[in-house]
Every structure is written in structure tokens, then in C-alpha cells.
Scaffold this active site. Structure first.
Site, PDB file in Angstrom:
ATOM      1  N   ASP A  38       0.958  -1.275  -0.080  1.00 33.90           N
ATOM      2  CA  ASP A  38       0.245   0.016   0.005  1.00 33.90           C
ATOM      3  C   ASP A  38       0.870   1.124   0.029  1.00 33.90           C
ATOM      4  O   ASP A  38       1.559   1.419   0.891  1.00 33.90           O
ATOM      5  CB  ASP A  38      -0.877   0.047   1.180  1.00 33.90           C
ATOM      6  CG  ASP A  38      -2.285   0.878   0.988  1.00 33.90           C
ATOM      7  OD1 ASP A  38      -2.027   1.836   0.514  1.00 33.90           O
ATOM      8  OD2 ASP A  38      -3.080   0.390   1.781  1.00 33.90           O
ATOM      9  N   ASP A  39       0.531   2.220  -0.941  1.00 26.86           N
ATOM     10  CA  ASP A  39       1.534   3.271  -1.170  1.00 26.86           C
ATOM     11  C   ASP A  39       2.793   3.263  -1.323  1.00 26.86           C
ATOM     12  O   ASP A  39       3.611   4.130  -0.943  1.00 26.86           O
ATOM     13  CB  ASP A  39       0.852   4.208   0.312  1.00 26.86           C
ATOM     14  CG  ASP A  39      -0.160   5.093   0.136  1.00 26.86           C
ATOM     15  OD1 ASP A  39      -1.072   4.639  -0.674  1.00 26.86           O
ATOM     16  OD2 ASP A  39      -0.556   5.657   1.027  1.00 26.86           O
ATOM     17  N   CYS A  77      -6.145   3.913  -3.287  1.00 30.25           N
ATOM     18  CA  CYS A  77      -6.698   2.467  -2.725  1.00 30.25           C
ATOM     19  C   CYS A  77      -7.754   1.756  -3.345  1.00 30.25           C
ATOM     20  O   CYS A  77      -7.562   0.555  -3.784  1.00 30.25           O
ATOM     21  CB  CYS A  77      -6.718   2.723  -1.361  1.00 30.25           C
ATOM     22  SG  CYS A  77      -5.205   3.605  -0.474  1.00 30.25           S
ATOM     23  N   ARG A  81      -7.895  -1.514  -5.850  1.00 30.15           N
ATOM     24  CA  ARG A  81      -8.503  -2.981  -5.300  1.00 30.15           C
ATOM     25  C   ARG A  81      -9.739  -3.558  -6.102  1.00 30.15           C
ATOM     26  O   ARG A  81      -9.908  -4.602  -6.204  1.00 30.15           O
ATOM     27  CB  ARG A  81      -8.724  -2.984  -3.932  1.00 30.15           C
ATOM     28  CG  ARG A  81      -7.580  -2.720  -2.923  1.00 30.15           C
ATOM     29  CD  ARG A  81      -7.609  -2.135  -1.700  1.00 30.15           C
ATOM     30  NE  ARG A  81      -6.415  -1.392  -1.513  1.00 30.15           N
ATOM     31  CZ  ARG A  81      -5.204  -2.148  -0.931  1.00 30.15           C
ATOM     32  NH1 ARG A  81      -5.423  -3.270  -0.640  1.00 30.15           N
ATOM     33  NH2 ARG A  81      -4.098  -1.285  -0.693  1.00 30.15           N
ATOM     34  N   LYS A 134      -5.758  -6.214   4.110  1.00 34.92           N
ATOM     35  CA  LYS A 134      -6.720  -4.864   3.773  1.00 34.92           C
ATOM     36  C   LYS A 134      -7.893  -5.431   2.753  1.00 34.92           C
ATOM     37  O   LYS A 134      -7.493  -5.923   1.808  1.00 34.92           O
ATOM     38  CB  LYS A 134      -6.027  -3.721   3.461  1.00 34.92           C
ATOM     39  CG  LYS A 134      -6.713  -2.431   3.073  1.00 34.92           C
ATOM     40  CD  LYS A 134      -5.670  -1.411   2.616  1.00 34.92           C
ATOM     41  CE  LYS A 134      -6.507  -0.121   1.998  1.00 34.92           C
ATOM     42  NZ  LYS A 134      -5.602   0.929   1.941  1.00 34.92           N
ATOM     43  N   HIS A 136     -11.072  -2.938   1.842  1.00 37.75           N
ATOM     44  CA  HIS A 136     -11.447  -1.626   1.314  1.00 37.75           C
ATOM     45  C   HIS A 136     -12.132  -1.523  -0.022  1.00 37.75           C
ATOM     46  O   HIS A 136     -12.113  -0.527  -0.791  1.00 37.75           O
ATOM     47  CB  HIS A 136      -9.990  -0.924   0.842  1.00 37.75           C
ATOM     48  CG  HIS A 136     -10.200   0.491   1.271  1.00 37.75           C
ATOM     49  ND1 HIS A 136      -9.101   1.239   0.510  1.00 37.75           N
ATOM     50  CD2 HIS A 136     -11.132   1.423   1.628  1.00 37.75           C
ATOM     51  CE1 HIS A 136      -9.600   2.712   0.746  1.00 37.75           C
ATOM     52  NE2 HIS A 136     -10.687   2.609   1.656  1.00 37.75           N
ATOM     53  N   HIS A 223       1.570   2.449   4.141  1.00 36.62           N
ATOM     54  CA  HIS A 223       0.677   3.161   4.160  1.00 36.62           C
ATOM     55  C   HIS A 223       0.630   3.791   5.663  1.00 36.62           C
ATOM     56  O   HIS A 223       1.134   3.131   6.513  1.00 36.62           O
ATOM     57  CB  HIS A 223      -0.631   2.571   4.161  1.00 36.62           C
ATOM     58  CG  HIS A 223      -1.927   3.711   4.089  1.00 36.62           C
ATOM     59  ND1 HIS A 223      -2.509   4.363   4.977  1.00 36.62           N
ATOM     60  CD2 HIS A 223      -2.749   3.939   2.936  1.00 36.62           C
ATOM     61  CE1 HIS A 223      -3.564   5.058   4.723  1.00 36.62           C
ATOM     62  NE2 HIS A 223      -3.837   4.887   3.358  1.00 36.62           N
ATOM     63  N   ASP A 329      -0.702  -0.807  -4.738  1.00 35.13           N
ATOM     64  CA  ASP A 329      -1.843  -0.074  -5.212  1.00 35.13           C
ATOM     65  C   ASP A 329      -1.872   1.128  -5.711  1.00 35.13           C
ATOM     66  O   ASP A 329      -2.709   1.462  -6.714  1.00 35.13           O
ATOM     67  CB  ASP A 329      -2.819  -0.157  -3.979  1.00 35.13           C
ATOM     68  CG  ASP A 329      -2.454   0.901  -2.972  1.00 35.13           C
ATOM     69  OD1 ASP A 329      -1.457   1.162  -2.913  1.00 35.13           O
ATOM     70  OD2 ASP A 329      -3.357   0.917  -1.881  1.00 35.13           O
ATOM     71  N   ASN A 330      -0.773   2.031  -5.730  1.00 34.21           N
ATOM     72  CA  ASN A 330      -0.529   3.091  -6.193  1.00 34.21           C
ATOM     73  C   ASN A 330       0.870   3.679  -6.116  1.00 34.21           C
ATOM     74  O   ASN A 330       1.569   3.026  -5.204  1.00 34.21           O
ATOM     75  CB  ASN A 330      -1.546   4.192  -5.805  1.00 34.21           C
ATOM     76  CG  ASN A 330      -1.804   4.133  -4.261  1.00 34.21           C
ATOM     77  OD1 ASN A 330      -3.002   3.859  -3.862  1.00 34.21           O
ATOM     78  ND2 ASN A 330      -0.955   4.436  -3.474  1.00 34.21           N
ATOM     79  N   LYS A 374       0.497   9.702  -5.575  1.00 36.96           N
ATOM     80  CA  LYS A 374      -0.820   9.009  -5.426  1.00 36.96           C
ATOM     81  C   LYS A 374      -1.945   9.856  -5.783  1.00 36.96           C
ATOM     82  O   LYS A 374      -1.697  10.954  -5.356  1.00 36.96           O
ATOM     83  CB  LYS A 374      -0.855   8.362  -4.035  1.00 36.96           C
ATOM     84  CG  LYS A 374      -2.027   7.887  -3.591  1.00 36.96           C
ATOM     85  CD  LYS A 374      -2.163   7.587  -2.061  1.00 36.96           C
ATOM     86  CE  LYS A 374      -3.243   7.125  -1.403  1.00 36.96           C
ATOM     87  NZ  LYS A 374      -3.269   6.723  -0.106  1.00 36.96           N
TER      88      LYS A 374
END
Length: 556
Positions: A38-39, A77, A81, A134, A136, A223, A329-330, A374
Site C-alpha cells: 500500500d502506497d 487504494c 482494489r 486489507k 477496502h 501506508h 496499489d499506487n 498517489k
């Protein structure tokens, strides 16, 4: 001459085989592990240029597997997903904006029934389906993983979580579940470890079943909030005294040396909004160094977790028949001063109770050599690492070119698993898959991703199109402005060619319009007033900051 007893044994085996489910009669199929972090920025791991970080297990996966120079996500995010789990563009899956409801089906904030999840399709094809981490893509319980095909699941539902529990069980701050039931993270335990350990435990359970497995391992690291183990932070003490200005150049040079960035290309121009590192006071430099030390420690611990995963596969004797795909994710988070929750701090950065974030200065380093952060349609927002490891099929240390996207993973996995994507599921017509299988790339049948159709992006008014070497960008804060970049020669997006090639701009605008219509994409500037006037069930405007990061009430 075959004996009567042997002949009868053969007949019995044939008869048993005829009664088995179709999937059970197929040759041994590979296990599939999808690892999402994540991130994480483009150059935030060793195989993509972060030689300042210790990522030996990712180094191994890359050295024994395949890396893509260009792999695209949806910049943030929940939309990422949604595409990852369904193989659909985010709007088609129902998560056009975020996990909030803007009052239209394409923006309902959770996965619709027409978009089948990886777990639903693979479960139907005879795979055990597991999630740890996660989610989301749906807050209500009927939208949770167990209701979307995952037979075993552990993690949290929202967009972010603390990594440590600081409260008692009856007032837990880290809201976790295990197979739909509440789960308490004991004090002192670190969430990255718990996500890993739950996944490994699920694999032990699954090993008793005579089926291949699909594991979706969705870490929330790195993240925010910046929280890590003290021993991991200590590894990086003083490592970042070089500052972000020098480190971004170093990462750029390392990315070239690693083969994931073309040596003929320039680094993205410096973000002029950032103060030069050498202009900071000593105390300011110490303040920012610690944040990067913690961020590095969080990535380091994910890599340690991957080492445990590889050990488990070897223990179970499944390491030679498992595909592992690693993505983010980004890009790294930045773009404004995102010190959202510092008033809630009850401990120093890195510890339980810290709500600090990395911020733009070091994020510019994480996304180096690409532009922006992001939440944006520039390369630094929508492109991140891609590593695929499969000892039986993938040639070691392969670096591939061409444009691949999240929507390509579902058809890849289905082809590899021998899974049929149904035209309907539980009486609901299924959306067709728009992506293309990457299996020929993974197996070495081709060395490049060639697409017949362009790729498209829209999120919060940010728009982009990628076709061949051309990329059209329209930023949300200037919706009437169109920028054109030649990614083959200028992946850093330094030179806008829109004025030079107006016919290309027009062609890509028309293709975007057609795609938007087909995917129920709405002009965000028309959708946003509905949000403000309360004509949808979305939270108030201050519930999500401008970059789409969920507000504190959604963090856990």
C-alpha cells in the site's frame, strides 16, 4: 501380459476419475499468491532502485522472476482494489471514486454483483480461496470477503489501520476480523506480522485439502500511520542524512542500473513546491530523516514477511508450483501537507499512537524517476513495481516492456488455473473482462505486452489515456487542459507535446469519450455538486481529503 487383478485396478481408476469433479481431473495446477502493498512508490524497493533498503526476498523474487518496466494501477487504494479483484475498470465494478457512495451505480463504493471477484471464479474452479490483510471495497458485512468468495479471511475492512493496538479488547482501536468474526490484536503485536502469520496458518489448514490455493496477501504497509518495530528502524539510523534531493537522483541512477528505466530518459523535474533539503535546519533534517527511517523499516518488515512466506512454501513442498505476483496499489503518497492526524499523536513517530505520514518530500524520492504522487494520473501516481515469480515457467531475471494493467491479472490467473469465466453467476449476468492475459509474457512466449486497445483512467476528475507511446493527461484542477506525452522518450512527463500534435490529442479525447460512456463514467465536476447538495449517501465533504485519503473515522 497384464494380470486380471491389474486390469481390474485400471478399470477402477478410470471409473473413479469419471466421477470426480472436472477441476479435480485436470493436471496439477499452480497455486497463486497475489501480494499487494500500500502506497509503495516505483523505486521504493531494491529491484527498482532503492539500494538504500534491505529487501533480500524481493531481490530474490526479481532475480529469479520477471519485472515489468510499466505496470499500471488506478492511482489510489479502493479503485485499484476494485480493478484488481474483479478484472474490471473501477467504475464498471462500482468503485469509480472511493469506498463512499456518490449516488450512482458506478460510484456506489463497493463491488457490484456483476463484477466477479478472483475468489468467486477461482473457488468455482476448485481452488481454495484465502485473504489476509486489507479489504477496502465494501464496508457493510454483506460486502465483506467471506461474502465475495473467500473461504478463509483475516484483516480489516477500511482504508487504513494502526499497526499496534493501544486499547483494551472491549474498546479496540484496530478493528480486525477473522472469518467474519471480531479479532483482537494483542498489545505489543505488530499488524504486518499478524497479517503474515494468519496467512501462513491458513496455508497450513489448506494443505489438508487436495486442491490448489489462491492467496490474496494485502499488506497495509507502508501506508500511514508511520509505525514500525524499533529493531527495524535502528537498521536505517542515519541512512537518510543524504536528503531527498540527492536520494531521488541516486534512485534514478539505480533504476537505470537495475534495467527498469531507460538510460536515455531523464528524471522527472523537481517538485518546486518542496524546500531543498540543504536549506533545512539541523533539527528539521533530523525530524524528516526519522520519518524516512520508519518508512524504510515498514517496507523492510514486509520483505521479511515474504521471506516467511517463501519458507512456508518450501516447507509445504509447494515452492516449485506457485506463482507469486507482487504489486503496489499506487505510487507513494504526496501532493500536499498530509499531516492529517498529528493532533491525535500519543507517541513519537514510529511508535504505537503515532499518526504521522511520509509526505511529499520523501515521496518524491519513492516515485523517482517518475512524476507526481498517489491520486494523480501522472506516472508517479499510476505506475509501481510488478514482480512475478514462478520457478516452473518464468525465466530468471527477465525484464519486460509494454503496458500492462491491473485488469490483466484476472484473465492471466484464470488462464493459468484453467478456470472458466462464467457468463453469469448466481443468476446475475457477469461483466465481460476487458483485460488481456499476461501468461504468454510470463512463460516467455513473448517479451512484450502489446495491447490492441488503449488504457484509460478517471478518478476524482483526473483523466488519462495511454495508447502506444502516447499518453494524454487532463488534471482535475484544470479539466479543460490536455497534456500529451511521448512515454517512449519521456516517461518522466517533462515535455508537453499537446500543442505540437493536436490531432493526436483529439483522437485520444474521442477514445476516452467512448470508453467513459461504455463504463458509466460521469464528469466529476457534475457529480461533485450532487455530493455537496446531499443528494447522495456520501459523507460530508470533509470526510475525505483532496487526495482521497479516508478521514479518521474510516481509517480502521
Amino acid at each position: 501380459m497384464i494380470s486380471l487383478r491389474s486390469f481390474k485396478s485400471v478399470l477402477l481408476a478410470v471409473a473413479i476419475g469419471a466421477t470426480l469433479p472436472l477441476w479435480a481431473q485436470k493436471p496439477q495446477r499452480p497455486n497463486i499468491i497475489l501480494v499487494l502493498v500500500d502506497d509503495l512508490g516505483f523505486s521504493d524497493i531494491g529491484p527498482y532502485g532503492a539500494l538504500d533498503l534491505q529487501t533480500p526476498n524481493l531481490d530474490r523474487l526479481a532475480g529469479e522472476g520477471l519485472r515489468l518496466k510499466e505496470f499500471y494501477n488506478n492511482s489510489i487504494c479502493a479503485p485499484t482494489r476494485a480493478s484488481l479483484l474483479t478484472g474490471q475498470y473501477q467504475h464498471k465494478a462500482g468503485v469509480g471514486y472511493f469506498n463512499v457512495n456518490l449516488g450512482l451505480p458506478a460510484y456506489q463504493g463497493f463491488l457490484n454483483k456483476e463484477s466477479l471477484t478472483l475468489a468467486e471464479v477461482l473457488k468455482n474452479a476448485g481452488y481454495s480461496t484465502i485473504l489476509s490483510g486489507k479489504w477496502h471495497v465494501g464496508d457493510d458485512k454483506d460486502q465483506w470477503p467471506a461474502q465475495r468468495g473467500f473461504e478463509r479471511s483475516f484483516g480489516f475492512i477500511g482504508g487504513a489501520s494502526n499497526y499496534y493496538e493501544i486499547n483494551e479488547k472491549e474498546n479496540a482501536d484496530v478493528a480486525l476480523y477473522r472469518n467474519n468474526e471480531p479479532f483482537y490484536l494483542e498489545k505489543g503485536k505488530y499488524l504486518t506480522d499478524e497479517i503474515t502469520n494468519q496467512a501462513l496458518g491458513f496455508l497450513d489448514e489448506q494443505n489438508k485439502e487436495q486442491k490448489p490455493f489462491f492467496l490474496y496477501l494485502a499488506f497495509n504497509a507502508p501506508h500511514w500511520p508511520l509505525q514500525a518495530l524499533p529493531e527495524d528502524i535502528a537498521k536505517y539510523k542515519g541512512k537518510y542524512s543524504i536528503g531527498w534531493d540527492s536520494l531521488r537522483i541516486q534512485r534514478y541512477q539505480n533504476a537505470i542500473a537495475k534495467g527498469v528505466f531507460d538510460k536515455t530518459q531523464l528524471i522527472a523535474q523537481h517538485d518546486g513546491a518542496l524546500q531543498p533539503y540543504d536549506k533545512l535546519t539541523y533539527d528539521e533534517q533530523q525530524y524528516w530523516q526519522l520519518r524516512q527511517e520508519v518508512y524504510a523499516a515498514m517496507i523492510d518488515h514486509v520483505d521479511q514477511s515474504l521471506g516467511k512466506l517463501l519458507d512456508k512454501l518450501k516447507e509445504l513442498k509447494k515452492d516449485d508450483n506457485t506463482l507469486i505476483v507482487f504489486i503496489s496499489d499506487n505510487g507513494a503518497q504526496g501532493g500536499n501537507n498530509l499531516r492529517l492526524y498529528t493532533a491525535r499523536n500519543t507517541g513519537p513517530v514510529g511508535t504505537a499512537g503515532s499518526y504521522e505520514v511520509q509526505n511529499s518530500n520523501w515521496s518524491q524520492t519513492g516515485n523517482s524517476p517518475l512524476r507526481n504522487y498517489k491520486g494523480t494520473p501522472y506516472e508517479g501516481g499510476i505506475s509501481a513495481p510488478f514482480i512475478a515469480w514462478y520457478p516452473k515457467k518464468i525465466r530468471a531475471n527477465t525484464i519486460a516492456t509494454g503496458t500492462a494493467h491491473l485488469i490483466d491479472l484476472a484473465p492471466t490467473f484464470y488462464q493459468l488455473a484453467g478456470a472458466t469465466y462464467p457468463s453469469s453467476y448466481n443468476g446475475v449476468a457477469a461483466n465481460k473482462l476487458p483485460g488481456k492475459s499476461l501468461l504468454p509474457l510470463l512463460t516467455g512466449e513473448t517479451d512484450k505486452v502489446d495491447r490492441a486497445e488503449p488504457l484509460f483512467w478517471e478518478r476524482g476528475g483526473n483523466r488519462a489515456v495511454r495508447e502506444g507511446k502516447w499518453k494524454l493527461v487532463s488534471p482535475a484542477d484544470q479539466p479543460d487542459k490536455y497534456e500529451l506525452y511521448d512515454i517512449e522518450t519521456d516517461r518522466a512527463e517533462n515535455t508537453d507535446l499537446a500543442a505540437k500534435y493536436p490531432e493526436i490529442v483529439q483522437q485520444l479525447k474521442e477514445k476516452y469519450k467512448q470508453w467513459a460512456t461504455a463504463n458509466d463514467v460521469v464528469d466529476y465536476n457534475k457529480l461533485r455538486p450532487q455530493q455537496q447538495q446531499g443528494r447522495s449517501s456520501v459523507a460530508p465533504a470533509n470526510a475525505a481529503p483532496s487526495n482521497g485519503t479516508p478521514a479518521r473515522k474510516r481509517a480502521n
